[in-house]
Design an enzyme around this catalytic site. Structure first.
Site, PDB file in Angstrom:
ATOM      1  N   ASP A 260       0.867  -1.175   0.000  1.00 49.83           N
ATOM      2  CA  ASP A 260       0.000   0.000   0.000  1.00 49.83           C
ATOM      3  C   ASP A 260       0.913   1.236   0.000  1.00 49.83           C
ATOM      4  O   ASP A 260       2.123   1.152   0.232  1.00 49.83           O
ATOM      5  CB  ASP A 260      -0.945  -0.016   1.198  1.00 49.83           C
ATOM      6  CG  ASP A 260      -2.148   0.900   0.973  1.00 49.83           C
ATOM      7  OD1 ASP A 260      -2.105   1.742   0.050  1.00 49.83           O
ATOM      8  OD2 ASP A 260      -3.139   0.779   1.715  1.00 49.83           O
TER       9      ASP A 260
HETATM   10  C1  NOJ Z   1      -3.947   4.088   0.298  1.00 46.39           C
HETATM   11  C2  NOJ Z   1      -5.114   3.151   0.350  1.00 46.39           C
HETATM   12  O1  NOJ Z   1      -5.074   2.383   1.534  1.00 46.39           O
HETATM   13  C3  NOJ Z   1      -5.193   2.237  -0.847  1.00 46.39           C
HETATM   14  O2  NOJ Z   1      -6.379   1.495  -0.776  1.00 46.39           O
HETATM   15  C4  NOJ Z   1      -5.092   3.035  -2.117  1.00 46.39           C
HETATM   16  O3  NOJ Z   1      -5.228   2.195  -3.241  1.00 46.39           O
HETATM   17  C5  NOJ Z   1      -3.762   3.763  -2.133  1.00 46.39           C
HETATM   18  N1  NOJ Z   1      -3.700   4.658  -0.990  1.00 46.39           N
HETATM   19  C6  NOJ Z   1      -3.541   4.577  -3.403  1.00 46.39           C
HETATM   20  O4  NOJ Z   1      -4.395   5.655  -3.430  1.00 46.39           O
END
Ligand code: NOJ
Length: 730
Positions: A260
């Site tokens: 993530d």
């Molecule tokens: C953080 C989030 O937890 C995730 O779900 C997302 O895809 C990414 N940021 C990118 O925006």
């Protein structure tokens, strides 16, 4: 274009890897945030120091970066472009929790296929979706992004979304890579507090949180995103037992794993890793193949680690291989660029807008409808007031995780009602109050910020709203929570209507004029105090681009709502978590009175949703009384529309194991079918029960097993289903 299979892609990737420098290898598995407000990444791309970008959706910018990668980097390896295509790109569908409420996986597949078409036409290759985290606590803001509390519904919706986004196989033209997330257990945030450490038993992991991922992988998902938070005292991004042993070893996942955003670097802030190099090493060793970063990439430290002998080259090569295989199978080497002129017709496709309307219509859940107050008859009320802070707000119609919609064409609830009643009634729209977060979130930078009203403005708006209600024959209140109050970093400690909406409701009700309530929200809210006072409540989630049209058509009876709750709806925050799939206690007769100060039953059960018509379901029959392991039995019932409107019902099958080697949930949804029936029409509904449906993971024995003995089966229309049968498993 010819489809490239996995084995051929692996072969081609290995040839390329043999030509790559260490820096090119670490670059290939590094992803950077390319938002317009970030420093330019041109040099890093041209030098082969990045393999993927996130957050670019403009075809011209995508081609700009792609040219640098293909024409200027030494090996000309194309970039992979990823984006949060969560519930649409330009055409916005209902939020995923709303899509789940449709109980209609074919529709959800079609919606995600349309989203994929818009993304691919823009040059995007990969969606950070679906979010398949089971969420059982509505305080957690990200409950809006998933399919709710139930492992079976979650699995069905996970598979449907993967099929929609990705198509039958990786590299299907017009589709993109699906990336189910967040592996694993993010939805179990204690207290609903986003990012907090999660503790999950082995049984919960296997029987509750894992099934949607299993379904997504079976549907062919090409990517998985690891989770941010710490699970059982180790950041998920560093959990080899999760990413390598379970995901790859046991589940057979062959795609690539991305961290993530900043998840690799975060291990330092979490006081787990010592420094960037340590964080990079732990993440790679655990099984992440690509680092998503919003700033500098920790993976830039990997070459030095190889040179110092701390990281085997083979480990790095394997991650590079998995990323290259995805690029090869997506056909990027053959056609790296997007046809800029061809994007607009796809983004503007009226078929996508029509589908968004159907999706919104099928997601609406009629919670409450005293005395058949709904549907309203158009034209009976000559003066209609549409009141509330969400009534005419474009962002709050679309919901969170929306970045490049066409705002002008978004139909708010107020606009939908005004269009529906044109020529038949006058419509006055008043916000009444404004909604603001109490605690700021960095993510608000992505959305519009409201200029706060002065005290005098606030008073004037409030009075104008109450005056509008007083002067109307019918008021439609549109209340709930704003886009910024739902989603990531939007945990809530109070589930009552925020920001002066209760005062507004009181004042509007005090006018004595007829009122119905449309709720817009990304989670169940505490509406216990409202139910006795408002005759009808329509849960509309964040319904998307055509949401207002769908709501208006439903309020005025063109559409009969048939959506069902994908979450148990608590009476108040003190009851959460209150999912239906809990096990029995030794005092099952007291299950409804476990608190001394109020009922322990929810306000509405999982699966609840009313209709303008009525259905009758006949007692089900089994074709065999005994299930022999490895065989199956069928349970059959007949449902009839005995009312006077055509409408939909969702027939649901729940099971329970009476005794065995483990305590199993008091009820588990195992199958459902949404049927549409004309008045008087009836249909047979048949579910096949097989061994897999009744099996579960046993922590002691560390395997999936089936206990012989007696099982309860219930057929009905929510988790309180009461048409009962028993089945013996031999
Ligand atoms: C953080 C989030 O937890 C995730 O779900 C997302 O895809 C990414 N940021 C990118 O925006």
């Amino acid at each position: 274009m010819r489809q490239i299979n996995h084995a051929e892609a692996v072969h081609r990737a290995r040839v390329l890897i043999s030509q790559m420098t260490l820096t090119e290898k670490s670059g290939q598995i590094s992803q950077a945030f390319a938002a317009p407000f970030m420093p330019p990444l041109d040099d890093a791309v041209a030098a082969g120091r990045l393999g993927s970008l996130l957050f670019v959706s403009d075809p011209a910018r995508i081609n700009h970066y792609q040219r640098l990668a293909v024409e200027q980097s030494r090996l000309g390896i194309p970039l992979l472009f990823g984006f949060d295509v969560i519930h649409g790109l330009r055409t916005i569908f209902p939020v995923p929790l709303g899509l789940a409420a449709s109980f209609d996986p074919d529709l959800v597949e079609q919606a995600q296929a349309a989203a994929a078409a818009e993304a691919r036409a823009s040059g995007i290759h990969w969606a950070f979706a679906p979010m398949v985290d089971i969420a059982r606590d509505p305080r957690w803001g990200r409950i809006v992004e998933g399919a709710g509390e139930d492992p079976h519904l979650g699995s069905v919706m996970a598979a449907a979304q993967v099929r929609g986004l990705q198509g039958p196989e990786l590299g299907t033209p017009g589709r993109i890579i699906a990336g189910p997330k967040h592996f694993l257990g993010y939805g179990a945030a204690p207290g609903g507090r986003d990012y907090e450490p999660v503790s999950l038993s082995d049984a919960e992991i296997r029987n509750v949180y894992l099934p949607p991922f299993v379904a997504a992988i079976r549907a062919g998902a090409g990517n998985i995103m690891s989770a941010y938070m710490d699970i059982n005292q180790q950041p998920a991004v560093a959990a080899k037992w999760l990413l390598d042993d379970l995901l790859r070893g046991e589940l057979g996942f062959t795609g690539f794993v991305v961290s993530d955003a900043n998840g690799v670097q975060n291990q330092i802030a979490q006081h787990f890793a010592v420094d960037e190099a340590d964080a990079a090493l732990r993440a790679l060793n655990a099984g992440n193949d690509m680092e998503m970063a919003m700033g500098p990439n920790a993976f830039a430290r990997l070459p030095a680690l190889v040179e110092q002998g701390q990281l085997p080259m083979a480990t790095l090569d394997l991650a590079v291989e998995r990323v290259l295989v995805a690029k090869i199978r997506m056909g990027l080497f053959e056609s790296p660029f997007v046809d800029e002129a061809a994007a607009e017709p796809v983004l503007a496709d009226p078929k996508h807008r029509a589908l968004a309307q159907v999706a919104a219509e099928r997601s609406l859940v009629l919670l409450h409808n005293q005395g058949n107050c709904l549907p309203l008859t158009p034209g009976v009320a000559r003066r209609v007031a549409v009141i509330g802070p969400l009534a005419d707000s474009v962002p709050d119609t679309l919901g969170p995780w929306v970045f490049v919609p066409d705002k002008r064409e978004t139909v708010t609830v107020a606009r939908g009602i005004a269009e529906h009643l044109a020529g038949r009634a006058t419509v006055e729209v008043q916000p009444g109050v404004q909604l603001h977060r109490m605690m700021p979130s960095g993510l608000e930078a992505f959305g519009p910020r409201l200029k706060p009203w002065t005290a005098a403005e606030a008073e004037a708006h409030f009075d104008a709203a109450v005056d509008a209600a007083r002067g109307a024959d019918q008021t439609i209140l549109v209340l709930g929570e704003a886009q910024s109050q739902s989603g990531e970093r939007a945990s809530a400690s109070d589930l009552t209507l925020p920001g002066g909406q209760l005062e507004l409701l009181d004042a509007v009700l005090a006018t004595g004029k007829p009122v119905v309530l449309v709720l817009l929200a990304g989670r169940p809210l505490d509406i216990s105090a409202l139910v006795p006072r408002v005759p009808a409540i329509l849960m509309s989630w964040y319904p998307g681009t055509r949401g207002g049209t769908a709501v208006a058509r439903t309020l005025f009876g063109d559409i009969n709502p048939g959506g069902k709750l994908p979450v148990t709806w608590p009476r108040h925050v003190g009851q959460v978590p209150i999912h239906y799939g809990r096990s029995r206690t030794h005092t099952p007769d007291r299950a409804d009175s476990l608190y001394h100060d109020g009922p322990s039953t929810p306000l509405y059960p999982f699966g609840h949703g009313l209709s303008y018509t009525s259905f009758q379901i006949e007692p089900p029959v089994l074709d065999k009384a005994v299930l022999i392991p490895g065989e199956h039995v069928a349970i059959t019932t007949r449902i009839t529309n005995i009312g006077s409107h055509s409408g939909d019902e969702v027939v649901q099958l729940y099971v329970h194991q009476r005794a065995g080697r483990a305590m199993r949930p008091a009820r588990e949804l195992k199958a459902f079918q949404r049927v549409s029936l004309e008045p008087g029409e009836s249909r047979e509904v048949r579910f096949v029960i097989d061994t897999e449906m009744l099996s579960y993971w046993h922590s002691g024995e560390r395997r999936v097993l089936l206990d012989p003995g007696q099982f309860d089966l219930w057929i009905g229309t929510d988790a309180h289903a009461d048409l009962h049968l028993t089945l013996i498993v031999a």
